[in-house]
Design an enzyme around this catalytic site. Structure first.
Site, mmCIF file in Angstrom:
data_model
loop_
_atom_site.group_PDB
_atom_site.id
_atom_site.type_symbol
_atom_site.label_atom_id
_atom_site.label_comp_id
_atom_site.label_asym_id
_atom_site.label_seq_id
_atom_site.Cartn_x
_atom_site.Cartn_y
_atom_site.Cartn_z
ATOM 1 N N LYS A 51 12.360 0.845 8.038
ATOM 2 C CA LYS A 51 12.288 2.293 8.289
ATOM 3 C C LYS A 51 10.925 2.706 8.847
ATOM 4 C CE LYS A 51 11.643 3.357 3.374
ATOM 5 N NZ LYS A 51 11.216 1.984 3.042
ATOM 6 N N ARG A 108 9.317 -4.610 -6.415
ATOM 7 C CA ARG A 108 9.574 -3.454 -5.545
ATOM 8 C C ARG A 108 11.081 -3.257 -5.336
ATOM 9 N NH1 ARG A 108 6.236 -4.794 -0.470
ATOM 10 N NH2 ARG A 108 6.791 -2.740 0.269
ATOM 11 N N ARG A 155 5.712 -10.230 7.069
ATOM 12 C CA ARG A 155 4.974 -9.102 7.664
ATOM 13 C C ARG A 155 3.464 -9.341 7.589
ATOM 14 N NH1 ARG A 155 7.174 -3.460 5.787
ATOM 15 N NH2 ARG A 155 6.708 -4.253 3.714
ATOM 16 N N ARG A 177 11.104 9.329 -2.899
ATOM 17 C CA ARG A 177 11.519 8.039 -3.463
ATOM 18 C C ARG A 177 12.071 8.200 -4.874
ATOM 19 N NH1 ARG A 177 7.937 4.455 -0.209
ATOM 20 N NH2 ARG A 177 8.326 2.283 -0.734
ATOM 21 N N ARG A 216 -0.104 -7.804 3.367
ATOM 22 C CA ARG A 216 -0.258 -6.751 2.367
ATOM 23 C C ARG A 216 -0.146 -7.391 0.986
ATOM 24 N NH1 ARG A 216 3.907 -1.937 3.872
ATOM 25 N NH2 ARG A 216 4.196 -1.984 1.616
HETATM 26 P P1 AMP Z 1 5.749 1.498 1.540
HETATM 27 O O1 AMP Z 1 4.735 1.199 2.583
HETATM 28 O O2 AMP Z 1 6.576 2.715 1.860
HETATM 29 O O3 AMP Z 1 6.594 0.308 1.178
HETATM 30 O O4 AMP Z 1 4.934 1.886 0.215
HETATM 31 C C1 AMP Z 1 4.039 0.993 -0.413
HETATM 32 C C2 AMP Z 1 3.779 1.404 -1.849
HETATM 33 O O5 AMP Z 1 3.202 2.715 -1.882
HETATM 34 C C3 AMP Z 1 5.022 1.513 -2.725
HETATM 35 O O6 AMP Z 1 5.420 0.272 -3.267
HETATM 36 C C4 AMP Z 1 4.532 2.484 -3.809
HETATM 37 O O7 AMP Z 1 3.671 1.846 -4.725
HETATM 38 C C5 AMP Z 1 3.691 3.458 -3.001
HETATM 39 N N1 AMP Z 1 4.502 4.589 -2.484
HETATM 40 C C6 AMP Z 1 4.809 4.867 -1.178
HETATM 41 N N2 AMP Z 1 5.560 5.975 -1.082
HETATM 42 C C7 AMP Z 1 5.748 6.425 -2.359
HETATM 43 C C8 AMP Z 1 6.453 7.519 -2.934
HETATM 44 N N3 AMP Z 1 7.136 8.389 -2.180
HETATM 45 N N4 AMP Z 1 6.423 7.653 -4.288
HETATM 46 C C9 AMP Z 1 5.739 6.800 -5.058
HETATM 47 N N5 AMP Z 1 5.063 5.732 -4.594
HETATM 48 C C10 AMP Z 1 5.058 5.541 -3.251
#
Ligand code: AMP
Length: 218
Positions: A13, A171, A127, A88, A160
């Site tokens: 996404k 996750r 990644r 989320r 990452r």
């Molecule tokens: P992402 O890059 O979207 O996979 O986000 C990486 C990490 O950031 C996630 O595993 C969460 O720890 C945190 N994170 C990102 N977006 C949110 C959200 N909307 N609510 C809570 N934690 C978030």
């Protein structure tokens, strides 16, 4: 359009949000990117968030909601945006609804990206991102011209910390427990569009634009 991109980590996404924001000049708000930036800058918010992120857990709702609120207030294009990775949780979705209603706005669509779990793990574990300009690559699907070197700026590529095997599992569990209920939440509100996220990114982009009824680009 005001759109939310929903889906498990690694579903693609973020990549699609980036491409669509560029193609249609929409503002992209990615909470994951904003949090990683805060971690890099060692802000108080970043220091708080890092502990959760490193364990594959969600950052507390209040922190993320505050961040999105601030971003939506700032956004210069204002009324059109793509939210990538937010909301989320159900409380985040409720707060987003209230925030938009207070501006007499609402969401147009919520795109639910889906790919098989084995693909999610493969996408996340391969990644890599540039430590300098944050450009994103994949060792198999979109490798840089020289291994571990960014095509754009020559910076070094790193993985990452939350894309390591142990954290990926956490996750995916967190997604199932806390985020997947949003599928039903938005389906009931007649906003959900299901999208097959499997395959090459160009193919997914085409399906996405068709699903949203966007004009065909040549
Ligand atoms: P992402 O890059 O979207 O996979 O986000 C990486 C990490 O950031 C996630 O595993 C969460 O720890 C945190 N994170 C990102 N977006 C949110 C959200 N909307 N609510 C809570 N934690 C978030």
């Amino acid at each position: 359009m005001r759109i939310v991109f929903l889906g498990a980590p690694g579903v693609g996404k973020g990549t699609q949000a980036e491409r669509m924001a560029a193609a249609f000049r929409h503002t992209k708000i990615s909470t994951g990117d904003l949090l990683r930036e805060a971690v890099r800058n060692r802000t108080p918010l970043g220091l708080e968030a890092k502990a959760y992120m490193d364990q594959g857990q969600l950052v507390p709702d209040a922190v993320v909601i505050g961040m999105v609120k601030e971003k939506l207030e700032q956004s210069t294009t204002g009324r059109d945006f793509i939210l990538d990775g937010f909301p989320r949780t159900v409380p985040q979705a409720e707060e987003l609804g209230k925030l938009l209603a207070s501006k007499s706005l609402s969401l147009d669509r919520v795109v639910n990206f889906a790919v098989p779990t084995t693909d999610l793990v493969r996408r996340m574990s391969g990644r890599r991102s540039c430590a300098k300009c944050q450009a994103v690559y994949h060792v198999e699907f979109s490798p840089p011209q020289t291994a571990d070197v960014c095509d754009r700026c020559g910076g070094g590529l790193t993985q990452r910390s939350d894309d390591k095997a142990e954290t990926i599992e956490a996750r995916l569990r967190v997604y199932d427990q806390q985020t997947a209920p949003l599928i039903q939440y938005y389906r009931e509100r007649k906003l959900l569009v299901d999208l097959d996220g499997a395959g090459a990114m160009e193919a997914v982009q085409l399906r996405l634009e068709q699903a949203l009824g966007l004009p065909v680009r040549t």
